[in-house]
Design a protein around this motif. Structure first.
Motif, short mmCIF file in Angstrom:
data_model
loop_
_atom_site.label_atom_id
_atom_site.label_comp_id
_atom_site.label_asym_id
_atom_site.label_seq_id
_atom_site.Cartn_x
_atom_site.Cartn_y
_atom_site.Cartn_z
N VAL A 148 0.85 -1.20 0.00
CA VAL A 148 0.00 0.00 0.00
C VAL A 148 0.87 1.24 0.00
N PRO A 149 1.18 1.79 -1.18
CA PRO A 149 1.95 3.04 -1.23
C PRO A 149 1.06 4.24 -0.94
N ASP A 150 1.69 5.37 -0.69
CA ASP A 150 0.91 6.59 -0.48
C ASP A 150 0.30 7.07 -1.79
N GLY A 151 0.97 6.82 -2.90
CA GLY A 151 0.42 7.17 -4.20
C GLY A 151 1.10 6.37 -5.29
N PHE A 152 0.40 6.13 -6.39
CA PHE A 152 1.01 5.44 -7.53
C PHE A 152 0.27 5.78 -8.81
N LEU A 153 1.01 5.72 -9.91
CA LEU A 153 0.45 6.02 -11.24
C LEU A 153 0.65 4.84 -12.16
N SER A 154 -0.43 4.43 -12.82
CA SER A 154 -0.38 3.41 -13.86
C SER A 154 -0.83 4.02 -15.18
N LEU A 155 -0.16 3.66 -16.26
CA LEU A 155 -0.53 4.11 -17.60
C LEU A 155 -0.95 2.91 -18.44
N GLY A 156 -1.84 3.15 -19.39
CA GLY A 156 -2.30 2.08 -20.26
C GLY A 156 -3.40 1.24 -19.63
N VAL A 157 -4.07 1.81 -18.65
CA VAL A 157 -5.21 1.13 -18.01
C VAL A 157 -6.42 2.05 -18.10
N GLU A 158 -7.58 1.51 -17.79
CA GLU A 158 -8.80 2.32 -17.83
C GLU A 158 -8.81 3.33 -16.69
N ARG A 159 -9.20 4.54 -17.00
CA ARG A 159 -9.32 5.57 -15.96
C ARG A 159 -10.31 5.11 -14.90
N HIS A 160 -11.44 4.63 -15.34
CA HIS A 160 -12.44 4.03 -14.45
C HIS A 160 -12.69 2.62 -14.97
N ARG A 161 -12.20 1.65 -14.26
CA ARG A 161 -12.27 0.27 -14.73
C ARG A 161 -13.72 -0.20 -14.80
N GLN A 162 -14.12 -0.58 -16.02
CA GLN A 162 -15.48 -1.04 -16.29
C GLN A 162 -16.53 -0.02 -15.83
N GLY A 163 -16.15 1.25 -15.93
CA GLY A 163 -17.08 2.32 -15.58
C GLY A 163 -17.31 2.51 -14.10
N ARG A 164 -16.44 1.90 -13.27
CA ARG A 164 -16.61 2.01 -11.83
C ARG A 164 -15.32 2.46 -11.17
N GLN A 165 -15.44 2.93 -9.94
CA GLN A 165 -14.26 3.29 -9.17
C GLN A 165 -13.63 2.03 -8.57
N ARG A 166 -12.31 2.02 -8.52
CA ARG A 166 -11.61 0.87 -7.94
C ARG A 166 -11.60 0.95 -6.41
N LYS A 167 -11.72 -0.21 -5.78
CA LYS A 167 -11.52 -0.31 -4.34
C LYS A 167 -10.07 -0.66 -4.04
N SER A 168 -9.43 -1.32 -4.99
CA SER A 168 -8.02 -1.67 -4.89
C SER A 168 -7.50 -1.84 -6.31
N TYR A 169 -6.18 -1.95 -6.43
CA TYR A 169 -5.57 -2.13 -7.75
C TYR A 169 -5.05 -3.57 -7.81
N VAL A 170 -5.71 -4.37 -8.63
CA VAL A 170 -5.41 -5.80 -8.73
C VAL A 170 -4.70 -6.05 -10.06
N VAL A 171 -3.41 -6.30 -10.01
CA VAL A 171 -2.60 -6.36 -11.22
C VAL A 171 -3.13 -7.37 -12.22
N TRP A 172 -3.60 -8.54 -11.74
CA TRP A 172 -4.07 -9.55 -12.69
C TRP A 172 -5.41 -9.20 -13.31
#
Length: 221
Positions: free
Chosen positions: A74-98
Motif C-alpha cells: 500500500v503506497p501513499d500514491g502510484f500512477l499506472s498508464l495504459g489502463v482504464e481511468r475508471h475500470r469497467q465504468g466504476r471506481q476501484r476499491k483496490s488495484y489488482v494487477v491480474w
C-alpha cells in the motif's frame, strides 16, 4: 537454459470484490494524504480527457510477485498508464494487477512518516520485484533520522533501484517530471510535490492559473 513455467489450473486468483481495499493502517501525518491527493488533482487537469491512466492514493496493490497474492503493498500514491481511468465504468476499491492485464504502476510515491515504514528497504524491494520503474521517497521531516535526502527518486535498472540526480526529475516514459515547490495553504506556506513539463516548468494549480488570468486581465483594463 529454457525455463518453462507450468500453469496450475487449481490456482484461482481472487477478484477485486473478494479482496480487502486497504490494510487499515492509519497515516500519522497530513503529508501522507495531502501530497498524493494534490498530485492526483493536478493530473486530472494535465491529462484532460485522457482515459488511459489511473492514480491511486493509499490504495492496496495486489500482485503475484510477493509472499502471497492476498497480501497487498500500500503506497501513499502510484500512477499506472495504459489502463482504464475508471475500470469497467466504476471506481476501484483496490488495484489488482491480474485484473489490469498485468500492468504494474510505472511510478510509486512513499511519504516517510514518524513511524518508519520500510521505504528504503522492505518496500523498495517489493516495488523492485514488482517492476515499478520510478520510485520516489519524499521525506521532508525525518530525512536526517533516516540518513537520506528529503527528495530521492530511484529508477529500476536491471532489477535494482539506482538513485537519480536532478530536480525536477524527468520521467520520459510518463511524460512528466516531479519536484518540490511551495504551496499556499491559507496563511501557511508549506512544501508540496508538483508535476513539471520537459522544460522544467511547473504545472500550475487551477487557483494559480485563475490568479494569473485575473492579473493579466486587470492589466488590460
Amino acid at each position: 537454459m529454457l525455463v518453462v513455467l507450468q500453469y496450475e489450473p487449481k490456482l484461482r486468483l481472487p477478484t477485486s470484490a473478494e479482496l480487502p481495499c486497504s490494510d487499515d493502517t492509519p497515516v500519522d501525518n497530513e503529508n501522507q494524504n495531502f501530497i498524493p491527493n494534490l498530485l492526483l488533482f493536478l493530473l486530472k487537469f494535465i491529462f484532460g480527457k485522457r482515459t488511459d491512466w489511473f492514480f491511486g492514493v493509499d490504495m492496496g496493490i495486489y500482485h503475484t510477485t510477493g509472499v502471497s497474492p492476498l497480501v497487498p503493498v500500500v503506497p501513499d500514491g502510484f500512477l499506472s498508464l495504459g489502463v482504464e481511468r475508471h475500470r469497467q465504468g466504476r471506481q476501484r476499491k483496490s488495484y489488482v494487477v491480474w485484473e489490469e492485464n498485468g500492468v504494474v504502476p510505472i511510478f510509486v510515491l512513499e511519504v516517510a512518516s514518524r513511524t518508519p515504514g520500510g521505504e528504503y528497504d522492505t518496500k523498495m524491494g517489493i516495488y523492485a520485484k514488482l517492476g515499478v520503474l520510478h520510485y520516489l521517497v519524499y521525506n521532508p521531516d525525518y530525512w536526517q533520522r533516516d540518513r537520506h535526502q528529503p527528495f530521492e527518486v530511484y529508477r529500476l535498472v536491471d532489477g535494482e533501484y539506482q538513485l537519480q540526480i536532478g530536480e525536477p526529475y524527468w520521467m520520459p516514459e510518463v511524460g512528466l517530471g516531479i519536484g518540490r515547490a511551495p504551496y499556499q495553504d491559507g496563511e501557511l506556506e508549506i512544501e508540496a510535490l508538483y508535476w513539471y513539463n520537459q522544460q522544467g516548468v511547473r504545472y500550475l494549480t487551477p487557483e494559480e492559473q485563475l490568479a494569473r488570468y485575473q492579473e493579466r486581465f486587470g492589466e488590460l483594463l
